[in-house]
Design a protein around this motif. Structure first.
Motif, mmCIF file in Angstrom:
data_model
loop_
_atom_site.group_PDB
_atom_site.id
_atom_site.type_symbol
_atom_site.label_atom_id
_atom_site.label_comp_id
_atom_site.label_asym_id
_atom_site.label_seq_id
_atom_site.Cartn_x
_atom_site.Cartn_y
_atom_site.Cartn_z
ATOM 1 N N ASP A 19 0.839 -1.203 0.000
ATOM 2 C CA ASP A 19 0.000 0.000 0.000
ATOM 3 C C ASP A 19 0.874 1.253 0.000
ATOM 4 N N PRO A 20 1.503 1.555 -1.125
ATOM 5 C CA PRO A 20 2.348 2.760 -1.185
ATOM 6 C C PRO A 20 1.561 4.059 -1.080
ATOM 7 N N ASP A 21 0.216 3.982 -1.146
ATOM 8 C CA ASP A 21 -0.599 5.196 -1.072
ATOM 9 C C ASP A 21 -0.916 5.618 0.360
ATOM 10 N N ARG A 22 -0.406 4.876 1.320
ATOM 11 C CA ARG A 22 -0.555 5.286 2.719
ATOM 12 C C ARG A 22 0.815 5.329 3.380
ATOM 13 N N VAL A 23 0.843 5.824 4.610
ATOM 14 C CA VAL A 23 2.091 6.025 5.342
ATOM 15 C C VAL A 23 2.190 4.985 6.447
ATOM 16 N N VAL A 24 3.400 4.531 6.727
ATOM 17 C CA VAL A 24 3.646 3.555 7.786
ATOM 18 C C VAL A 24 4.169 4.278 9.027
ATOM 19 N N HIS A 25 3.573 3.941 10.164
ATOM 20 C CA HIS A 25 3.909 4.583 11.433
ATOM 21 C C HIS A 25 4.311 3.535 12.469
ATOM 22 N N TYR A 26 5.355 3.844 13.213
ATOM 23 C CA TYR A 26 5.667 3.044 14.396
ATOM 24 C C TYR A 26 6.525 3.875 15.344
ATOM 25 N N GLU A 27 6.011 4.100 16.542
ATOM 26 C CA GLU A 27 6.695 4.944 17.518
ATOM 27 C C GLU A 27 7.834 4.231 18.218
ATOM 28 N N GLY A 28 7.782 2.903 18.302
ATOM 29 C CA GLY A 28 8.725 2.153 19.140
ATOM 30 C C GLY A 28 10.175 2.295 18.758
#
Length: 1009
Positions: free
Chosen positions: A474-483
């Motif tokens: 899904d390149p049309d969304r952003v990946v998030h991870y705070e850890g």
């Protein structure tokens, strides 16, 4: 991945590599119908709900369960009846347990995946059903939308499968297990399994079948899976629709119809039937989807055979593009600011079995409080939630069901020796399964802008592979991870710099040092108890382009409704069910109370999150439209002039300020008035919206005119004035007022208007407030402990009487028990009109801890429990939480003034008090009026000492008095976090400064003059 098996194995519970046996592949959550008429009605003959009454046998441990319950012919007469969906613990089966970081078995079982869990409640469910006619002679799928934590499934005595992952669907093909007439579905649910190490979310540990259970029939031809991309192209002016599908069965063709907003077919395409296919429609003249304008278009996929409709799949499309460009997150080409909040699925009566009614209430609340984004902390929510967010316009961070906080964070220390999943190969397939489950189900919702890999699970190769999965698929969304903040070797996992509870200065340091990524606070402004102070310091960071907002922790208190030993209903927190270990009231972090009533904290959020930034000063009015896409033509701007809190003139403006622009307006010439003048501006909805009616106020501003003309006190005839100077007491009589001052007890011990006694407990110095959750977390109880009893045990060292031209002055000196020679003065003046002036002065003393507050606390008769005031309102507000509170004349009662935080604490304060009238039902009472500058204060049914001593609201006694605080100042409530963050310096009360409280007391004359 999972395994295929003919019979269940108990060992699967403790094996992280077994998490799905015989489950069907995850797919999109699209609906489907036999024909267009069904689709129009929204009711499918292909779906059968199994919600409702189920039989249950519950056991506190696996050894006690009856292992034969799933067999045909088993005697079910001894089983209970429960409703599904539900959480078992709220129905009385087992013990609700609230823990945050630590695992619930810490101290009772070995941690570190060393042994299987022994203390593991088991629920044996049975549901009998007859298959609906519409499902007969078809392939039938059994679907569980949410079960905690691990389940084994049988149908008619045949083992069907096993599944973990509590928050995404588990589906099984049960076609071959069905029979004519009665069918017996049996489900064995274990509260804990190896999956529990991945589901260490900050919430009540609850189990059971808590989401819908359904049967679905597959028609002759069927769309199994859909991938919809509805984006913008050509400088975001046109839409492009791509629909990829996977099909099964037999048909002639697949049709895609796209409708315009008037319901007319805009475009239609047809493909020959195949197992997979793609439609593309481009250059579409569409309106873009956003939170401000959540425009949804209707489309449908239709499977036909020789002109006969075999299946209809309705689609709701929001055309939008989300991307990172030039280190900024952009929605439809515009820099976005998330005005967000974290939200657990929770209800105080049903646990996590939330209803559509709950969800609609939440959506309306979010929109009414200018909250445009939600992080699904910390697991995928019900599919209906995503549909509502698409419809109403709520941006989403969709979060994988993954948190292993207790495996690496121990007593606040980072110690990842056995953290999961880390880089452990035995956990990789498991967490990839969870990521895929969420992605496949939710991928078509325009509201989802960001995928989150989970929460507080440290870092490692397994998480990196999860990130790769989302970026690839899904390149049309952003990946998030705070850890990754705990291990920067894995910084590449996340496309945004995301932090928890970073202080404003820390964030500013990042933003001003050429930041490589856009910044969000995925958790900030910890709203535990009386909190959310200083939120304005965060929203002020929006001036930096790469600060793109944050998500308050959190939305709703997790208090469970229960009864105490006296039968009183109350909202419980950790430990109230004898749950050990527990983390107490740390579950009370919401800006909404657990019973879904708004807390006073929400007003500040609403004002600071508004996209309409309005300011008024002597130069005029400035209105800045911070919306990205909509102008202000949907609002009425109403300007009101108030004199001493009462409206005297009103002006209305119709303004069309385009997005991201501003407009300046001159202030009207104010009429000549005597009194304090305030200009107040409201932005109100012109028309009804799905979430609020016309006239609803979305934003406000005010301006206190500095050239206020103060009313002159009319000269009064001086009536008889008497002073009775006794041996122990001093009496002063004037104009029907009788005041009695003790010479040795330090103050006003009696005040009568006529024959009515007003003073139940004399005014006493107060330096202490009932500790808030943030106070306890910051250690203020220890640091400021000397002030708790400073007023209670203050020693009177002097008493003086002075006669003046207008009356008498009675003054007291007090020595405080704080380890040094610190004296506080309190003086009373009684003039010949019967007005009593009060002045309390704290002179300042270097080297002592800061003061929680300074002023006087006194008790009035219980029936003096109504109050009206001219000051900041309408709800409680504090030195660092005044946004959303405005000057006016407001009314309330002592009981209504109590904000029911999960644990009793400081509550009910008002800033900027000019007048405070307290009265009984007949309207007689007393008014306290600011004599020099405004004061702060509260009116409550409880004293500070009573609130401080109580752990629950039922600990408090029945109200005997009305307790009044009149304060020169009270420190802010804080809110950066609740485990150590201090109140910001500008909202503290240093002991080195002097503080003066100055007010008058007079009879209440039925209105605030």
């Amino acid at each position: 991945m999972g395994k295929t098996a003919e019979k269940p194995e108990f060992a699967w519970l403790s094996d992280p590599e077994v998490f799905a046996v015989n489950t069907l592949p995850a797919h999109s959550d699209h609906q489907y119908f036999l024909n267009e008429a069904e689709a129009e009605r929204g009711r499918s003959s292909l779906k059968q709900s199994l919600n409702g009454s189920w039989r249950l046998a519950w056991s506190k441990s696996p050894e006690l369960r009856n292992r034969r319950f799933y067999q045909m012919g088993f005697d079910e007469s001894g089983m209970d009846t429960v409703e599904v969906p539900s959480n078992l613990e709220v129905l009385g089966y087992g013990q609700p347990q609230y823990v945050n970081i630590q695992y619930p078995w810490d101290g009772s079982e070995e941690t570190g995946l060393k042994t299987p869990l022994r203390d593991n409640p088991v629920a044996c469910y049975v549901k009998h059903f007859t298959l609906d006619k519409g499902l007969s002679d078809k392939q039938v799928i059994l679907s569980f939308q949410g079960v905690a934590t691990a389940m084994y499934v049988w149908l008619n005595g045949t083992f069907v499968g096993y599944s973990e992952d509590s928050f995404t669907p588990s589906e099984f093909d049960v076609t071959d297990c069905l029979q004519e007439g009665d069918n017996k579905l049996a489900v064995e649910v274990f509260k804990y399994s190896s999956a529990s190490y991945l589901e260490d979310q900050d919430f009540w540990r609850l189990s059971g079948i808590f989401r819908d259970v359904d049967l679905y029939a597959i028609p002759l031809a069927h769309i199994q899976d859909l991938r919809v991309a509805s984006t913008l192209e050509n400088d975001y002016r046109e839409g492009k629709l791509t629909v990829q599908y996977q099909a099964a069965g037999q048909a002639d063709q697949v049709l895609l119809r796209l409708y315009d907003l008037d319901g007319q077919i805009y475009d239609s395409q047809a493909n020959d039937f195949a197992k997979s296919g793609t439609f593309v429609m481009d250059h579409l003249p569409v309106k873009a989807w956003s939170s401000e304008q959540p425009v949804l278009y209707k489309a449908e996929l239709v499977l036909e055979d020789s002109g006969r409709v075999l299946e209809v799949v309705p689609l709701k499309l929001g055309f939008r593009t989300f991307e990172i460009k030039n280190r900024l997150m952009l929605l439809n080409g515009k820099r976005i600011v998330f005005k967000g909040i974290n939200r657990h699925e929770f209800d105080c009566r049903r646990g996590r079995a939330v209803t559509e009614e709950d969800m609609l209430w939440d959506i309306n609340f979010l929109k009414q409080h200018n909250i445009n984004a939600v992080r699904t902390s910390h697991y995928p929510n019900q599919s209906r939630w995503y549909e509502l967010c698409d419809q109403y316009g709520i941006y989403l961070i969709d979060e994988v069901n993954l948190e292993s906080h207790g495996s690496w964070n121990k007593l606040t220390k980072v110690e990842p020796s056995w953290n999961v999943p880390g880089s452990k190969p035995e956990w990789l397939e498991n967490v990839m399964f969870r990521a895929n489950n969420m992605f496949q189900r939710d991928k078509n919702h325009p509201a989802i802008l960001i995928w989150s890999l989970g929460n507080e699970s440290y870092a490692g190769d397994d998480l990196a592979k999860m990130g790769e999965f989302f970026k690839k698929n899904d390149p049309d969304r952003v990946v998030h991870y705070e850890g990754v903040t705990w291990n920067r070797d894995y910084d590449f996992i996340t496309e945004v710099e995301s932090r928890m509870y970073a202080k404003p200065k820390e964030i500013e340091e990042y933003l001003t040092n050429n930041p490589p990524k856009p910044f969000i606070s995925c958790e900030y402004a910890h709203a535990m108890g009386n909190s959310t102070g200083g939120l304005q310091l965060y929203t002020a960071l929006e001036k930096y382009p790469q600060y793109q907002g944050g998500f308050i922790w959190d939305y709703l208190d997790q208090g469970l409704l229960t009864k105490n030993s006296q039968g009183q209903e109350y909202l419980a927190y950790g430990g109230d069910f004898d749950d050990r270990p527990n983390d107490g009231e740390f579950c009370g972090n919401g800006i909404v109370f657990a019973d879904r009533t708004p807390s006073p904290k929400a007003r500040a959020v609403k004002e600071l999150y508004s996209n309409l930034k309005m300011t008024i000063n002597k130069e005029g009015i400035t209105i800045k439209n911070d919306n990205l896409f909509v102008d202000t033509s949907g609002y009425d701007f109403v300007l009101t002039l108030l004199c001493d809190g009462r409206p005297v003139a009103e002006y209305q403006y119709n303004l069309n300020i385009v997005a991201q622009d501003k407009q300046n307006l001159p202030l009207p010439k104010s009429p000549k008035l005597t009194g304090e003048l305030v200009w107040h501006l409201d932005a109100r909805l012109k028309e009804d919206q799905p979430w609020a009616s016309s006239g609803f106020v979305v934003a406000s501003a005010e301006y206190l005119v500095p050239e206020t003309r103060v009313k002159k006190q009319a000269s009064a005839d001086l009536p008889d004035f008497r002073i009775i100077n006794g041996d122990f007491n001093l009496g002063v009589w004037a104009n029907g007022v009788k005041a009695l001052f003790s010479k040795d007890k330090g103050g006003l011990i009696s005040l009568k208007y006529g024959d009515r006694e007003l003073i139940k407990q004399k005014p006493r110095l107060t330096f202490w407030r009932a500790l808030t959750d943030n106070d306890r977390g910051a250690g203020y109880g220890f640091d400021m402990a000397m002030w708790e009893n400073a007023g209670k045990f203050a020693k009177q060292t002097d008493f003086k009487l002075e006669l003046t031209e207008t009356g008498a002055r009675i003054s007291y000196d007090f020595l405080l028990p704080v380890g040094k020679d610190l004296q506080v003065k309190v003086a009373y003046t009684v003039d010949r009109t019967g007005t009593i002036g009060v002045k309390a002065v704290f002179p300042g003393a270097a080297g002592l801890p800061g003061l929680p507050e300074f002023g006087l606390e006194l008790a009035l008769p219980h029936d003096f429990n109504h109050f009206a005031y001219y000051g900041k309102g309408p709800e409680e507000n504090y030195l660092d939480r005044q946004a959303g509170s405005f000057l006016g004349i407001w009314t309330s009662s002592a009981a209504e003034n109590v904000a029911r935080y999960l644990r009793p604490q400081e509550t009910g304060n008002r800033e900027g008090l000019r007048k405070l009238a307290i009265y009984d039902r007949q309207g007689s009472g007393v008014v306290f009026s600011a004599a020099a500058k405004p004061f702060s204060g509260s009116v409550l049914p409880y004293s500070t000492a009573q609130l401080e001593a109580a752990d629950h609201w039922f600990d408090l006694p029945d109200s005997e008095y009305t307790w009044v605080k009149l304060l020169a100042a009270q420190m802010g409530v804080g809110g950066d976090d609740s485990w150590g963050a201090p109140v910001h310096d500008e909202y503290l009360l240093p002991s080195s400064k002097s503080y003066e409280l100055n007010f008058t007391i007079s009879p209440f004359l039925h209105q605030l003059a």
